[in-house]
Design an enzyme around this catalytic site. Structure first.
Site, mmCIF file in Angstrom:
data_model
loop_
_atom_site.group_PDB
_atom_site.id
_atom_site.type_symbol
_atom_site.label_atom_id
_atom_site.label_comp_id
_atom_site.label_asym_id
_atom_site.label_seq_id
_atom_site.Cartn_x
_atom_site.Cartn_y
_atom_site.Cartn_z
ATOM 1 C CG ASN A 9 20.245 18.525 21.020
ATOM 2 O OD1 ASN A 9 20.439 19.353 20.077
ATOM 3 N ND2 ASN A 9 20.734 18.389 22.163
ATOM 4 C CE LYS A 11 23.794 16.446 21.596
ATOM 5 N NZ LYS A 11 24.695 15.260 22.520
ATOM 6 C CD GLU A 98 26.220 18.223 24.341
ATOM 7 O OE1 GLU A 98 25.449 19.034 23.523
ATOM 8 O OE2 GLU A 98 26.241 16.983 24.329
ATOM 9 C CD GLU A 168 19.721 14.768 27.000
ATOM 10 O OE1 GLU A 168 19.464 14.295 25.811
ATOM 11 O OE2 GLU A 168 20.534 15.652 26.950
ATOM 12 N N GLY A 174 26.644 10.755 23.783
ATOM 13 C CA GLY A 174 27.270 10.517 22.669
ATOM 14 C C GLY A 174 28.680 9.631 22.835
ATOM 15 C CB SER A 214 23.828 6.186 23.237
ATOM 16 O OG SER A 214 25.199 7.149 23.518
HETATM 17 P P1 13P Z 1 23.324 11.245 21.747
HETATM 18 O O1 13P Z 1 22.042 10.706 21.416
HETATM 19 O O2 13P Z 1 24.116 11.775 20.450
HETATM 20 O O3 13P Z 1 24.077 10.491 22.669
HETATM 21 O O4 13P Z 1 22.968 12.805 22.499
HETATM 22 C C1 13P Z 1 21.995 12.774 23.399
HETATM 23 C C2 13P Z 1 21.721 14.269 23.564
HETATM 24 O O5 13P Z 1 22.332 14.818 24.322
HETATM 25 C C3 13P Z 1 20.402 14.682 23.214
HETATM 26 O O6 13P Z 1 20.441 15.993 23.697
#
Ligand code: 13P
Length: 252
Positions: A9, A11, A98, A168, A174, A214
């Site tokens: 992802n 983002k 998010e 998640e 993050g 993470s």
């Molecule tokens: P991270 O791997 O950066 O923690 O993000 C996870 C996430 O939100 C995947 O959709």
């Protein structure tokens, strides 16, 4: 029996130039053919990514990070399932924390999106997960259960096996903090039992459940060794070919 699925992802990262560079790198690497692999990219990158992937001998598929549930109309700023289908997108991430937090998406809207994605033959990657305070107060399972029940409302027995669920925990996204593999497994097992309750045992065994938060080359093996964790939804570590390829090749 369930095929592992690793999806990146991106983002709101990587414009067209950077997207092209990363996809060029990924498609030149030796990636495990036994793993389903995908990248969910910003809308403006979709056609570039599609063209590169379709021109290469690769198993990497692509998708979007959101969509609206209607097919067309006066919805300024939105993208429809038919638009995604027209360019052969395979996945759409729905209900990411998010989007729930910053864009105030609620379960009712997410449910409409899940139903719309399924009826347009897109694979929804439905994200669920609790906040830190919900976990600390012992409410993590109630939260996840209520999200799943609402977000999957009216999803049929035939459709449920196509849905990918991404657990998640919000506090792990993050932050560098990963849920312990035991805690992640505990919740993924709980989700599978819930699917059995809502559908049947057979369906619950087919649905793939990812962990996200993470996930990185250092912890992927331990997480994916768990019985009920079938893959990962990867943010930060999907932005570099080196780390993302290591995640896809977790069993090598
Ligand atoms: P991270 O791997 O950066 O923690 O993000 C996870 C996430 O939100 C995947 O959709």
């Amino acid at each position: 029996m369930r095929k592992p699925i690793i999806v990146g992802n991106w983002k709101m990262n990587l414009g067209v130039k950077e997207a092209k560079k990363l996809v060029d790198e990924l498609t030149s690497m030796d990636l495990d053919k036994n793993v389903e692999q995908g990248i969910c990219v910003p809308f403006v990158d979709l056609t570039t990514v599609k063209e590169i992937l379709e021109s290469k001998d690769t198993l990497i598929s692509f998708g979007a990070q959101n969509m609206y549930f209607e097919e067309s109309g006066a919805y300024t700023g939105e993208i429809s399932p038919t638009m995604l289908k027209e360019i052969n997108a395979k996945y759409v991430i729905l209900g990411h924390s998010e989007r729930r937090e910053y864009f105030k998406e609620d379960d009712e809207l997410i449910n409409k999106k899940v139903l719309s994605a399924l009826s347009h033959d897109l694979i929804p990657i439905l994200c669920v997960g609790e906040t830190l305070s919900e976990r600390e107060e012992g409410n993590a399972k109630d939260k996840v259960s209520s999200q799943i029940k609402s977000d999957l409302k009216d999803v049929s027995k035939e459709e449920i096996e196509k849905v990918v669920i991404a657990y998640e925990p919000i506090w792990a996204i993050g932050t560098g903090k990963t849920a312990s593999s035991d805690d992640a497994e505990d919740m993924c097992k709980y989700i599978r039992n819930l699917i059995e309750e809502l559908y049947t045992y057979e369906e619950s065994q087919k649905v793939r459940i990812q962990y996200g938060g993470s996930m990185k080359p250092e912890n992927v093996k331990e997480l994916l060794a768990k019985e009920n964790i079938d893959g990962g939804l990867i943010g930060g570590a999907s932005l570099k070919a080196d780390s993302f390829s290591k995640l896809i090749n977790f069993s090598k």
